[in-house]
Write a protein that holds these residues in place. Structure first.
Motif, mmCIF file in Angstrom:
data_model
loop_
_atom_site.group_PDB
_atom_site.id
_atom_site.type_symbol
_atom_site.label_atom_id
_atom_site.label_comp_id
_atom_site.label_asym_id
_atom_site.label_seq_id
_atom_site.Cartn_x
_atom_site.Cartn_y
_atom_site.Cartn_z
ATOM 1 N N THR A 26 -11.217 -21.466 -3.658
ATOM 2 C CA THR A 26 -12.558 -21.267 -4.189
ATOM 3 C C THR A 26 -13.601 -21.328 -3.073
ATOM 4 O O THR A 26 -13.473 -22.111 -2.128
ATOM 5 C CB THR A 26 -12.899 -22.317 -5.258
ATOM 6 O OG1 THR A 26 -12.607 -23.630 -4.746
ATOM 7 C CG2 THR A 26 -12.104 -22.090 -6.529
ATOM 8 N N PHE A 28 -17.849 -21.641 -2.819
ATOM 9 C CA PHE A 28 -18.989 -22.023 -3.640
ATOM 10 C C PHE A 28 -20.281 -21.466 -3.049
ATOM 11 O O PHE A 28 -20.667 -21.807 -1.930
ATOM 12 C CB PHE A 28 -19.079 -23.543 -3.736
ATOM 13 C CG PHE A 28 -17.955 -24.168 -4.503
ATOM 14 C CD1 PHE A 28 -18.095 -24.500 -5.839
ATOM 15 C CD2 PHE A 28 -16.731 -24.407 -3.883
ATOM 16 C CE1 PHE A 28 -17.050 -25.069 -6.551
ATOM 17 C CE2 PHE A 28 -15.676 -24.975 -4.586
ATOM 18 C CZ PHE A 28 -15.834 -25.301 -5.922
ATOM 19 N N VAL A 50 -19.015 -19.159 -8.075
ATOM 20 C CA VAL A 50 -17.764 -19.502 -7.394
ATOM 21 C C VAL A 50 -16.886 -18.259 -7.292
ATOM 22 O O VAL A 50 -16.511 -17.666 -8.311
ATOM 23 C CB VAL A 50 -17.015 -20.619 -8.136
ATOM 24 C CG1 VAL A 50 -15.740 -20.995 -7.379
ATOM 25 C CG2 VAL A 50 -17.908 -21.853 -8.309
#
Length: 250
Positions: A26, A28, A50
């Motif tokens: 991921t 952000f 995300v």
């Protein structure tokens, strides 16, 4: 980074905030960080975007969320969802999912061994109030049309096919190389856009894949594709009341 002396457009490079869990990765993006000296990592109700990667045969076990609106946008591939209410849903290019987590909602996500590698966006919106009723929306969406913004979600009562419980609207766009489109506009809203694929020019500045721009207090902006591009854009009321107790979208 501010772009231009007149246009209040701020550019953010690819985020350096990431988590690597092996088969699940991921990145952000925090829209508020595009604005210098902005104390909040989010921008009004829009907390976080995300960029998520899931390999085939990946399982994210059942876990809770609370007090946040989670939107799953999957331009290709599939993201599979199960939850506390027994839903078994597949989000793909033809469907959008909004999980209005409310007071608490448990869910899991997974891909099967024969699914393709997945890259998607999950967007976290701060609701206007704590402890709202939990809910899942999973709806078919119209096929994209090159050069036209597609309205995907908005506040309750808007004409979008799905809703979130605050003053944010989401649009997406496919642009062929050399074509242009104006950012959508709603009076009293600022705009944040994220280039999912390709390259666009805005106010003479290049925005490449995974880069984003925040347009504040401006009359409009035109995006021109330097190469085939896919872009998402949020229209945000920066002064809307928000809560900041979500599991992720604080």
């Amino acid at each position: 980074m501010k772009v231009g002396s007149e246009t209040k457009l701020y550019k953010a490079e690819r985020t350096d905030v990431s988590q690597n869990q092996g088969k699940f990765r991921t990145y952000f993006n925090f829209p508020g960080r595009a604005l210098p000296d902005h104390a909040d990592h989010g921008y009004g109700p829009l907390a976080t975007i995300v960029e998520s990667f899931m390999d085939p045969d990946t399982h994210i076990a059942m876990h809770p969320h609370r007090d946040e609106e989670i939107i799953s946008w999957v331009p290709a591939g599939v993201m599979r969802h199960g939850d506390q209410d027994g839903n078994d849903l597949v989000t793909d290019a033809d469907h959008l999912m909004v999980m209005n987590a409310g007071e608490t909602f448990w869910h899991e996500e997974f891909t099967r061994a024969d699914d393709p590698p997945l890259r998607m966006l999950q967007m976290f919106v701060r609701p206007h109030s704590l402890g709202l009723e939990p809910n899942v929306q999973h709806e078919p969406i119209d096929a994209p049309v090159e050069g036209e913004w597609r309205h995907l979600f908005g506040p309750e009562g808007s004409d979008a096919p799905l809703f979130v419980r605050n003053e944010v609207d989401l649009f997406d766009l496919r642009l062929d190389a050399g074509s242009s489109a104006d950012l959508p506009e709603i009076e009293g809203r600022d705009a944040y856009f994220y280039v999912f694929d390709g390259v666009v020019d805005a106010a003479g500045t290049r925005f490449g894949k995974t880069e984003s721009g925040l347009l504040v207090d401006d009359a409009g902006l035109t995006l021109t594709a330097d190469e085939d591009a896919t872009v998402v854009a949020f229209l945000i009321d920066p002064d809307a009341p928000v809560t900041r107790q979500g599991t992720i979208g604080r």
